[in-house]
Design an enzyme around this catalytic site. Structure first.
Site, PDB file in Angstrom:
ATOM      1  N   ASP A 135     -14.272  16.051  23.815  1.00 22.38           N
ATOM      2  CA  ASP A 135     -14.030  16.907  24.989  1.00 22.38           C
ATOM      3  C   ASP A 135     -14.527  16.299  26.294  1.00 22.38           C
ATOM      4  O   ASP A 135     -14.361  16.893  27.349  1.00 22.38           O
ATOM      5  CB  ASP A 135     -14.804  18.228  24.826  1.00 22.38           C
ATOM      6  N   LYS A 178     -14.991  24.750  31.021  1.00 26.02           N
ATOM      7  CA  LYS A 178     -13.544  24.929  30.822  1.00 26.02           C
ATOM      8  C   LYS A 178     -13.298  26.048  29.827  1.00 26.02           C
ATOM      9  O   LYS A 178     -14.198  26.452  29.088  1.00 26.02           O
ATOM     10  CB  LYS A 178     -12.909  23.637  30.303  1.00 26.02           C
TER      11      LYS A 178
HETATM   12  O1  C5P Z   1     -15.978  14.777  19.343  1.00 29.22           O
HETATM   13  P1  C5P Z   1     -17.111  15.717  19.147  1.00 29.22           P
HETATM   14  O2  C5P Z   1     -18.425  15.018  18.973  1.00 29.22           O
HETATM   15  O3  C5P Z   1     -17.184  16.817  20.128  1.00 29.22           O
HETATM   16  O4  C5P Z   1     -16.818  16.428  17.754  1.00 29.22           O
HETATM   17  C1  C5P Z   1     -17.786  17.148  17.055  1.00 29.22           C
HETATM   18  C2  C5P Z   1     -17.267  17.413  15.666  1.00 29.22           C
HETATM   19  O5  C5P Z   1     -16.200  18.361  15.707  1.00 29.22           O
HETATM   20  C3  C5P Z   1     -16.689  16.211  14.953  1.00 29.22           C
HETATM   21  O6  C5P Z   1     -17.676  15.470  14.300  1.00 29.22           O
HETATM   22  C4  C5P Z   1     -15.725  16.857  13.990  1.00 29.22           C
HETATM   23  O7  C5P Z   1     -16.432  17.377  12.884  1.00 29.22           O
HETATM   24  C5  C5P Z   1     -15.203  18.032  14.777  1.00 29.22           C
HETATM   25  N1  C5P Z   1     -13.937  17.735  15.468  1.00 29.22           N
HETATM   26  C6  C5P Z   1     -12.775  17.621  14.728  1.00 29.22           C
HETATM   27  N2  C5P Z   1     -11.597  17.335  15.384  1.00 29.22           N
HETATM   28  C7  C5P Z   1     -11.557  17.190  16.711  1.00 29.22           C
HETATM   29  C8  C5P Z   1     -12.729  17.316  17.475  1.00 29.22           C
HETATM   30  C9  C5P Z   1     -13.916  17.589  16.823  1.00 29.22           C
HETATM   31  O8  C5P Z   1     -12.789  17.769  13.509  1.00 29.22           O
HETATM   32  N3  C5P Z   1     -10.400  16.941  17.300  1.00 29.22           N
END
Ligand code: C5P
Length: 306
Positions: A143, A17
Site C-alpha cells: 500500500d 485513504k
Molecule cells: O504488503 P504488506 O506488507 O502490506 O502486506 C502485509 C500482508 O498482507 C502480506 O504479508 C500478505 O499476507 C497480505 N497481503 C496479501 N496480498 C496483498 C497484500 C497483502 O496477501 N495484495
C-alpha cells in the site's frame, strides 16, 4: 569562533485513504493476493518531523503509546532503507504525531512510510528519482506506493502497481463519516481467511467499471459498485463491522463499507453538509465508544482527532 552547525529540519503531513473498491482476484504463489483496488485519499493526517543529526542512528518518538518505535516501525524501515540506498550512515531524529487510528485499514502506517521516503529525499536534496522512490515504497509494503501520488489511484498487482487518476467531480461535494470500533485487524489474517469462492469473496465488476460510473456521474451506479473482498472474513469474525455499516446507512449515509482490511468503516454522504447529522444519529444508536471523524472527500485538510 566555529561556524554554527546547520541542522535541516522538515515537518510534513502524512495522509490516509479509503478503498472504494478492493477486489481480490486470486491467491499468488508468493503468498500475496492479486487485486484491483480504487484508492481515494482523504485529507486527514498524521504529522511527521525529521531532524538531521550528527549522532548516528535512527531515533523515532511517537505521541501514541501503542505505536512501536523500534526497527519494526515502517518509518524506521523506510529511513533505514533510504540511507542504505545512499550508502550513507543514518543520523536522524523523527517525531510522529499520530492522529489517525492504528491498524485500521486507512493506510496510516503505509502513508507514514511514503511520507518518510519523500521527506528524506527532500532533506538530502533529492538524490533519488521518482522511480527509485517507488521501488523502495513497493519493498516496504503493497500500500505504500499509492501514497507517493496525489489524488485517487488505481492499484493492481499486489497493490504496488499504481496508476494515478484525476479527481472525480462526482465526489467533489461528498464526505465520509469514518467509524473505528477501537480494535485492529491484522492484514495478513484478513487475507488468509478470505474464501474467494464463497459469497462476498469477489466482485462481478471491475475497478474500470466503477471508474466509468464515477466519470459518468452515476451516483447510484457508483454506490452499487462499492466492494471490498476483505469484508467477508472480517465480518465473519467481527459482526460489529456489519452493525456499524448498517448503522451508518440507517443514520442516513448513502452507502457504507469497510476500508482495506478494517476495522474502519466509512459512510458515504453525497452532500457533505448532511454528514454531521448522519454522525449524530449514528452515535445516538451505536453509542460513542468508538473513534469517529467526518472527512470531506476533497478540499481542505482536516486535522484528525479534533
Ligand atoms: O504488503 P504488506 O506488507 O502490506 O502486506 C502485509 C500482508 O498482507 C502480506 O504479508 C500478505 O499476507 C497480505 N497481503 C496479501 N496480498 C496483498 C497484500 C497483502 O496477501 N495484495
Amino acid at each position: 569562533m566555529s561556524a554554527p552547525f546547520f541542522v535541516p529540519m522538515l515537518t510534513i503531513h502524512s495522509g490516509c485513504k479509503i478503498n472504494l473498491f478492493l477486489n481480490v482476484i486470486r491467491r499468488r504463489d508468493d503468498g500475496f493476493h492479486e487485486l484491483e483496488t480504487l484508492i481515494q485519499p482523504l485529507p486527514l493526517y498524521d504529522q511527521l518531523s525529521f531532524e538531521r543529526s550528527e549522532v548516528p542512528g535512527i531515533r523515532l518518538r511517537c505521541s501514541h503509546a501503542e505505536v512501536p518505535t523500534s526497527s519494526d516501525n515502517l518509518i524506521v524501515r523506510a529511513v533505514s532503507r533510504f540511507y542504505q540506498e545512499l550508502g550513507e550512515a543514518a543520523g536522524i531524529d523523527v517525531h510522529l504525531d499520530k492522529r489517525l487510528p492504528v491498524a485500521a485499514g486507512v493506510g496510516g502506517g503505509s502513508g507514514n512510510a511514503a511520507a518518510a521516503l519523500r521527506a528524506m529525499n527532500e532533506l538530502h536534496e533529492h538524490p533519488l528519482a521518482a522511480p527509485d522512490l517507488l521501488g523502495l515504497a513497493a519493498e516496504l509494503g503493497s500500500d505504500v506506493p499509492c501514497f507517493l501520488h496525489n489524488g485517487p489511484s488505481l492499484a493492481t498487482g499486489r497493490g504496488e502497481l499504481v496508476e494515478s487518476l484525476s479527481d472525480f467531480a462526482l465526489l467533489a461535494e461528498a464526505a465520509v463519516v469514518l467509524i473505528n470500533p477501537g480494535f485492529g485487524v491484522p492484514t495478513p489474517w484478513a487475507y488468509q481467511n478470505l474464501r474467494l469462492d464463497e459469497e462476498g469473496g469477489r466482485s462481478g465488476l471491475s475497478a474500470g467499471g466503477l471508474i466509468e460510473q464515477l466519470r459518468s456521474d452515476d451516483w447510484d451506479g457508483f454506490l452499487a459498485g462499492l466492494f471490498n473482498s476483505l469484508e467477508q472474513p472480517v465480518i465473519k469474525k467481527f459482526p460489529v463491522i456489519r452493525l456499524i455499516r448498517d448503522g451508518l446507512v440507517a443514520a442516513g449515509a448513502d452507502a457504507a463499507m469497510m476500508s482495506g482490511s478494517g476495522a474502519t468503516v466509512f459512510g458515504l454522504v453525497r452532500d457533505r453538509s448532511l454528514a454531521a447529522g448522519v454522525l449524530e444519529r449514528f452515535l445516538d444508536g451505536y453509542g460513542s465508544q468508538c473513534w469517529s471523524q467526518i472527512v470531506p472527500m476533497s478540499g481542505q485538510p482536516a486535522a484528525s482527532g479534533e
